[in-house]
Every structure is written in C-alpha cells, then in structure tokens.
Design a protein around this motif. Structure first.
Motif, PDB file in Angstrom:
ATOM      1  N   ILE A   4      -5.582  10.735 -13.545  1.00 21.19           N
ATOM      2  CA  ILE A   4      -4.932   9.581 -12.934  1.00 21.19           C
ATOM      3  C   ILE A   4      -4.135   8.802 -13.982  1.00 21.19           C
ATOM      4  CG2 ILE A   4      -5.377   7.323 -11.904  1.00 21.19           C
ATOM      5  CD1 ILE A   4      -5.497   9.520  -9.894  1.00 21.19           C
ATOM      6  N   LYS A   5      -4.750   8.592 -15.142  1.00 20.11           N
ATOM      7  CA  LYS A   5      -4.068   7.819 -16.175  1.00 20.11           C
ATOM      8  C   LYS A   5      -2.818   8.535 -16.655  1.00 20.11           C
ATOM      9  CE  LYS A   5      -4.888   5.261 -20.434  1.00 20.11           C
ATOM     10  NZ  LYS A   5      -5.881   4.789 -21.418  1.00 20.11           N
ATOM     11  N   ASN A   6      -2.913   9.839 -16.859  1.00 19.14           N
ATOM     12  CA  ASN A   6      -1.746  10.591 -17.323  1.00 19.14           C
ATOM     13  C   ASN A   6      -0.652  10.646 -16.267  1.00 19.14           C
ATOM     14  OD1 ASN A   6      -3.002  11.122 -19.761  1.00 19.14           O
ATOM     15  ND2 ASN A   6      -3.835  13.082 -19.085  1.00 19.14           N
ATOM     16  N   SER A   7      -1.059  10.638 -14.997  1.00 21.67           N
ATOM     17  CA  SER A   7      -0.084  10.765 -13.917  1.00 21.67           C
ATOM     18  C   SER A   7       0.627   9.452 -13.614  1.00 21.67           C
ATOM     19  CB  SER A   7      -0.777  11.261 -12.640  1.00 21.67           C
ATOM     20  OG  SER A   7      -1.341  12.539 -12.831  1.00 21.67           O
ATOM     21  N   LEU A   8      -0.122   8.314 -13.671  1.00 22.62           N
ATOM     22  CA  LEU A   8       0.437   7.073 -13.148  1.00 22.62           C
ATOM     23  C   LEU A   8       0.556   5.936 -14.152  1.00 22.62           C
ATOM     24  CD1 LEU A   8      -1.383   6.898  -9.697  1.00 22.62           C
ATOM     25  CD2 LEU A   8       0.885   7.779 -10.194  1.00 22.62           C
ATOM     26  N   PHE A   9      -0.268   5.938 -15.187  1.00 21.22           N
ATOM     27  CA  PHE A   9      -0.331   4.770 -16.041  1.00 21.22           C
ATOM     28  C   PHE A   9      -0.084   5.121 -17.497  1.00 21.22           C
ATOM     29  CE2 PHE A   9      -3.072   4.058 -12.396  1.00 21.22           C
ATOM     30  CZ  PHE A   9      -2.496   2.911 -11.885  1.00 21.22           C
ATOM     31  N   GLN A  10       0.147   4.087 -18.280  1.00 21.20           N
ATOM     32  CA  GLN A  10       0.357   4.270 -19.704  1.00 21.20           C
ATOM     33  C   GLN A  10      -0.766   3.624 -20.498  1.00 21.20           C
ATOM     34  OE1 GLN A  10       4.302   2.714 -20.225  1.00 21.20           O
ATOM     35  NE2 GLN A  10       5.276   4.610 -19.614  1.00 21.20           N
ATOM     36  N   SER A  11      -0.805   2.312 -20.560  1.00 20.42           N
ATOM     37  CA  SER A  11      -1.783   1.647 -21.413  1.00 20.42           C
ATOM     38  C   SER A  11      -2.771   0.798 -20.631  1.00 20.42           C
ATOM     39  CB  SER A  11      -1.059   0.750 -22.433  1.00 20.42           C
ATOM     40  OG  SER A  11      -0.271  -0.213 -21.764  1.00 20.42           O
ATOM     41  N   PRO A  71       0.836  -1.211   0.000  1.00 23.87           N
ATOM     42  CA  PRO A  71       0.000   0.000   0.000  1.00 23.87           C
ATOM     43  C   PRO A  71       0.865   1.253   0.000  1.00 23.87           C
ATOM     44  CG  PRO A  71      -0.782  -1.569   1.640  1.00 23.87           C
ATOM     45  CD  PRO A  71       0.557  -2.067   1.170  1.00 23.87           C
ATOM     46  N   LEU A  72       0.336   2.307  -0.615  1.00 24.56           N
ATOM     47  CA  LEU A  72       1.103   3.542  -0.754  1.00 24.56           C
ATOM     48  C   LEU A  72       0.144   4.709  -0.920  1.00 24.56           C
ATOM     49  CD1 LEU A  72       3.884   4.947  -1.294  1.00 24.56           C
ATOM     50  CD2 LEU A  72       3.514   4.440  -3.711  1.00 24.56           C
ATOM     51  N   VAL A  73       0.360   5.792  -0.159  1.00 27.20           N
ATOM     52  CA  VAL A  73      -0.419   7.010  -0.323  1.00 27.20           C
ATOM     53  C   VAL A  73       0.367   7.977  -1.202  1.00 27.20           C
ATOM     54  CG1 VAL A  73      -1.492   8.991   0.812  1.00 27.20           C
ATOM     55  CG2 VAL A  73      -1.558   6.749   1.919  1.00 27.20           C
ATOM     56  N   LEU A  74      -0.272   8.413  -2.277  1.00 25.52           N
ATOM     57  CA  LEU A  74       0.351   9.346  -3.219  1.00 25.52           C
ATOM     58  C   LEU A  74      -0.253  10.728  -3.008  1.00 25.52           C
ATOM     59  CD1 LEU A  74       0.191   7.044  -6.360  1.00 25.52           C
ATOM     60  CD2 LEU A  74       2.164   7.433  -4.883  1.00 25.52           C
ATOM     61  N   GLU A  75       0.591  11.714  -2.827  1.00 24.36           N
ATOM     62  CA  GLU A  75       0.147  13.081  -2.604  1.00 24.36           C
ATOM     63  C   GLU A  75       0.517  13.956  -3.797  1.00 24.36           C
ATOM     64  OE1 GLU A  75       2.230  14.203   0.904  1.00 24.36           O
ATOM     65  OE2 GLU A  75       0.931  13.065   2.261  1.00 24.36           O
ATOM     66  N   GLY A  76      -0.247  15.029  -3.971  1.00 30.13           N
ATOM     67  CA  GLY A  76       0.116  16.037  -4.960  1.00 30.13           C
ATOM     68  C   GLY A  76      -0.241  15.698  -6.382  1.00 30.13           C
ATOM     69  N   ILE A  77      -1.139  14.724  -6.611  1.00 31.34           N
ATOM     70  CA  ILE A  77      -1.569  14.401  -7.974  1.00 31.34           C
ATOM     71  C   ILE A  77      -2.711  15.325  -8.375  1.00 31.34           C
ATOM     72  CG2 ILE A  77      -2.651  12.615  -9.418  1.00 31.34           C
ATOM     73  CD1 ILE A  77      -1.165  10.544  -7.815  1.00 31.34           C
ATOM     74  N   ASP A  78      -2.635  15.868  -9.567  1.00 29.20           N
ATOM     75  CA  ASP A  78      -3.680  16.770 -10.054  1.00 29.20           C
ATOM     76  C   ASP A  78      -4.933  15.964 -10.382  1.00 29.20           C
ATOM     77  OD1 ASP A  78      -5.225  18.755 -11.131  1.00 29.20           O
ATOM     78  OD2 ASP A  78      -4.040  18.988 -12.974  1.00 29.20           O
ATOM     79  N   LEU A  79      -5.980  16.153  -9.599  1.00 27.16           N
ATOM     80  CA  LEU A  79      -7.226  15.418  -9.797  1.00 27.16           C
ATOM     81  C   LEU A  79      -8.273  16.233 -10.539  1.00 27.16           C
ATOM     82  CD1 LEU A  79      -7.568  13.724  -6.285  1.00 27.16           C
ATOM     83  CD2 LEU A  79      -6.491  12.818  -8.353  1.00 27.16           C
TER      84      LEU A  79
END
Length: 280
Positions: free
Chosen positions: A98-105, A29-37
């Motif tokens: 979320i997709k642009n910040s963390l994932f690709q495909s 588990p991990l808490v991610l801060e500062g992502i543009d939502l």
C-alpha cells in the motif's frame, strides 16, 4: 430510504502521483482497483486463520438485530490479537504494498479489525483520521454519507442513531431522507479510501477479512495523543465543545424566554462565522 443515491467512483491503475496530487485532495470516497496487495488475498482463508490461531476461546457480543451484531469471528476460534501477531509477515507485505503504491512519507497505523461473518453490519460512524479499507478476502457493501449532511444523521457522539439505514424509521428520523447516500461494493483486492469525517456503514455479504489503515491528515499536534483508531475529536474541537457547554450553562441562569432567544442567536452566529462558505 435516504434521498439521493450516488455511486462511489471506481478507478483502476491509479499511480501514487495521481492519488496524492489529484484524487486525495478532493476529499471524496474512492474505490481503487488493481493494487498489488501481496499474498494475503489468497493466503488468508478460513483454514489458514484457524491454523495460525489455534483453538482459542473468543468473547462473542451478540445483539438481537444485525445492525448491532459485533461478532468478530463465527467460523474460527481465535483472538483478534493472535491473528494480528501470527500473520505479521503478510501484514508487513500488505503495508509495504500500500505504501509503495499510494504514499511516500506518510506514517500509517494498521489494524486488523474487520473479521466478519455474513450479515455483520457496523453502525454508521465517522472517524477523524483518513482511512483505507482494504478488502483482503470476502465481499462487503459500504454506504457513506458526507460530513456536510451530518445534520440529517441524528448523531450521538461519532455514531448515528439510525441503525437500519436501508429501511429507516422516517417517522422517528424524518430528516434522514435528506441525506445523500454514496454506495459501493468491495471484493477481494479492492481498496476504499474513506476521508476523515465521512460517515460509513459496512455490511458483510460473506465471511471475509479486511484491514484498515488510518493516518493523520492534519498535523500530529491536532490529534489526541491517546487516539489510536481516530475515534476522538481533534483537540481544538474538544476545547470548542467544552467552551460551548460552559456558554450554555451560563445561559441557563436566564429565564426561559431569554435563554431560548440568546441560544438561537448563538446558533445563527456559529452558522455565520464557522460554517464553510463553500458548503454544498
């Protein structure tokens, strides 16, 4: 109380490459801060939700204790599905962020399923898909347990029978004290990564809206095609459980002494052959 208490790691400014290459493979588990939502963190107020939802009736499910209180809305009169449809623009932007910040495909299934009032507490459950719990508004406390501690959680299906995890009945559930407890607090804008199979209990500390994004960590053919929320066991696990049930029924043909002996041998065989050599 449960045994060991550990904080969930919090990181700010994590890039997509850092998450996918270094953090995601750790399966913690991990808490991610500062992502543009996007605008949803300020837009999804009670007034806004009431306005888009209108004065529609809702079904309320109430139990005598907070741990079983599944009230989805207390202060606004709307159906969840109406909220899901009427906030489509904000949801789309949130998903893209979320997709642009963390994932690709990766493909994600997004569900608004966490509109809750103060004191609302979900049962201790696990999911077979990975999950991002996005706290859009409000505050939550989340308690998690590793799948490696499943033998201490008194499972019935995907849920634990221990409802009050802060003050468990250790006379009834003595092994629960051995489970290692991970805990974090979520505020508006925080994103909690919950790996598949991790048990989690969510307690609302004020009215808020959360969004869960589920996705498949394993190849698609490993999952039940009808499983939307990650509630059903992978198909191979379901088949294995059916085989085990048949084996136990076969053992029932033996006298009790033999049945007990060979059942214990089966348990030892499973422990020797199936358990990970890297078990903690």
């Amino acid at each position: 109380m449960a045994g060991q208490h550990l904080p969930v790691t919090r990181l700010e400014g994590v890039s997509r490459e850092q998450f996918m290459q270094h953090l995601y493979p750790q399966r913690k588990p991990l808490v991610l801060e500062g992502i543009d939502l996007g605008p949803c963190t300020s837009k999804w107020t009670v007034d806004y939700l009431s306005q888009v939802g209108g004065k529609k009736e809702v079904k309320i499910h109430v139990a005598a204790v907070a741990q079983m209180d599944f009230i989805m809305l207390m202060t606004t009169c709307m159906l969840q599905k109406e909220l899901y449809l009427l906030t489509s623009w904000s949801r789309g932007q949130l998903k893209r962020s979320i997709k642009n910040s963390l994932f690709q495909s990766h493909y994600h299934e997004q569900h608004i399923k966490d509109i809750s009032s103060y004191g609302h507490q979900r049962a201790l459950v696990e999911r077979v898909m990975d999950n991002l719990l996005i706290q859009v508004t409000g505050k939550k406390r989340v308690v998690l347990f590793s799948p490696r501690d499943a033998q201490y959680l008194y499972l019935k299906g995907t849920k634990s029978e221990v409802l009050n995890i802060d003050n468990p009945d250790l006379a009834k559930y003595p092994l629960f004290s051995k489970a290692r407890r991970y805990e974090c607090s979520l505020e508006a804008g925080d994103v909690l990564f919950i790996p598949a199979l991790w048990f989690h209990n969510v307690i609302s500390e004020e009215f808020g809206v959360g969004v869960n994004i589920f996705w498949k960590h394993l190849p698609s053919e490993c999952y039940d095609k009808t499983d939307t929320y990650g509630n059903k066991d992978p198909t191979a696990a379901s088949r294995a459980a059916q085989i085990l049930d048949r084996a136990l029924k076969t053992l029932a043909e033996l006298p009790e002494e033999y049945r007990d002996f060979y059942a214990r041998r089966m348990v030892l065989h499973i422990q020797d052959k199936a358990y990970s050599k890297n078990s903690e």
